[in-house]
Design a protein around this motif. Sequence first.
Motif, PDB file in Angstrom:
ATOM      1  N   TYR A 154      -1.131   4.537   1.720  1.00 13.10           N
ATOM      2  CA  TYR A 154      -1.885   3.482   1.037  1.00 13.10           C
ATOM      3  C   TYR A 154      -0.938   2.518   0.333  1.00 13.10           C
ATOM      4  O   TYR A 154      -1.099   1.287   0.429  1.00 13.10           O
ATOM      5  CB  TYR A 154      -2.858   4.082   0.029  1.00 13.10           C
ATOM      6  N   LYS A 155       0.071   3.061  -0.350  1.00 21.51           N
ATOM      7  CA  LYS A 155       1.047   2.200  -1.031  1.00 21.51           C
ATOM      8  C   LYS A 155       1.800   1.328  -0.033  1.00 21.51           C
ATOM      9  O   LYS A 155       2.045   0.142  -0.280  1.00 21.51           O
ATOM     10  CB  LYS A 155       2.036   3.037  -1.845  1.00 21.51           C
ATOM     11  N   THR A 156       2.141   1.899   1.126  1.00 20.85           N
ATOM     12  CA  THR A 156       2.839   1.123   2.158  1.00 20.85           C
ATOM     13  C   THR A 156       1.964  -0.015   2.662  1.00 20.85           C
ATOM     14  O   THR A 156       2.421  -1.146   2.840  1.00 20.85           O
ATOM     15  CB  THR A 156       3.241   2.028   3.330  1.00 20.85           C
ATOM     16  N   LEU A 157       0.681   0.269   2.897  1.00 21.38           N
ATOM     17  CA  LEU A 157      -0.240  -0.765   3.360  1.00 21.38           C
ATOM     18  C   LEU A 157      -0.341  -1.897   2.344  1.00 21.38           C
ATOM     19  O   LEU A 157      -0.317  -3.078   2.703  1.00 21.38           O
ATOM     20  CB  LEU A 157      -1.625  -0.164   3.602  1.00 21.38           C
ATOM     21  N   VAL A 158      -0.444  -1.540   1.075  1.00 21.46           N
ATOM     22  CA  VAL A 158      -0.550  -2.551   0.021  1.00 21.46           C
ATOM     23  C   VAL A 158       0.751  -3.342  -0.097  1.00 21.46           C
ATOM     24  O   VAL A 158       0.742  -4.574  -0.199  1.00 21.46           O
ATOM     25  CB  VAL A 158      -0.921  -1.893  -1.325  1.00 21.46           C
TER      26      VAL A 158
END
Length: 278
Positions: free
Chosen positions: A45-49
Amino acid sequence: YRQMKTRLLLLVAATATLLLGACRASRTTPQPSTQPAVTDVSRLYKTLVDNAASWDDVTVPVRLELKSPASVSVSGRARMVRGQSVNISLRVLGMEVAQLHVTRDSLFAAYRLKKQYVAENLAAALGKFPVTIDNLQDLLLGRPFVLGSPTLGDAGRKAVEISHEGTVWNVIPAGAPSGMSYGFRTSEAGLVERFVAYALDRSLVAAVGYGGDLATPAGPIAREVDIEVDKGKRKVVAAIEWRLDDAKWNTGARPQWSAPRGYTRLRGHDLLKMVSGQ
């Protein structure tokens, strides 16, 4: 020449139809599978953001190809202002033959070879469907989104359900509008590979595939976008090629639209008839 004009008109109609309807609805939508560890979910999720860096505007050469119901391709230039507008100018031999312009509340299209244009109120066309111009831009560029939210980060971690099948990750937004489902497939690196959506009664099915990601000031963006929209007897297959090596970011560009004089106005249902051949 007459055949070229007809095919170009079909391309304009199909592109406008795709912009108007692709977010609203392949038959193989991502489904939750293996539930990964909480740390892995948080990391993805952090990578996507983080991949979805902020941007103000972009001007980029583009090639549009309609594969079905007819076959035609044309080059042009797209200008987008984040959260405000998408403008695509289509050209043949250096002459603008058509222009598409989408704002937060309207869709416009002009076809100069036949002096025809379309002006549609998106609020009336979409009803309470919560798609935003940010969602449309993310759909075109290959970034994950939650309908109605400016960015995935704004939506928050609880707005999506994340699962995986080996190295393929499924990201499915929670709380989809009534009567539909949608989601994304991404790589472990957080690159979107596919968007799929459908109406639960199968009256509308859409699939978008992405490839050729390139690092840009806005994060990784897909160079290649393959689109398929199936609405019963109406099926549109198209492709977009963004020539990102020549893109200009954050220059303050603000494209405008004005209704052309002396043109005949078409309605949205006329576009559907052109695309479906009815």
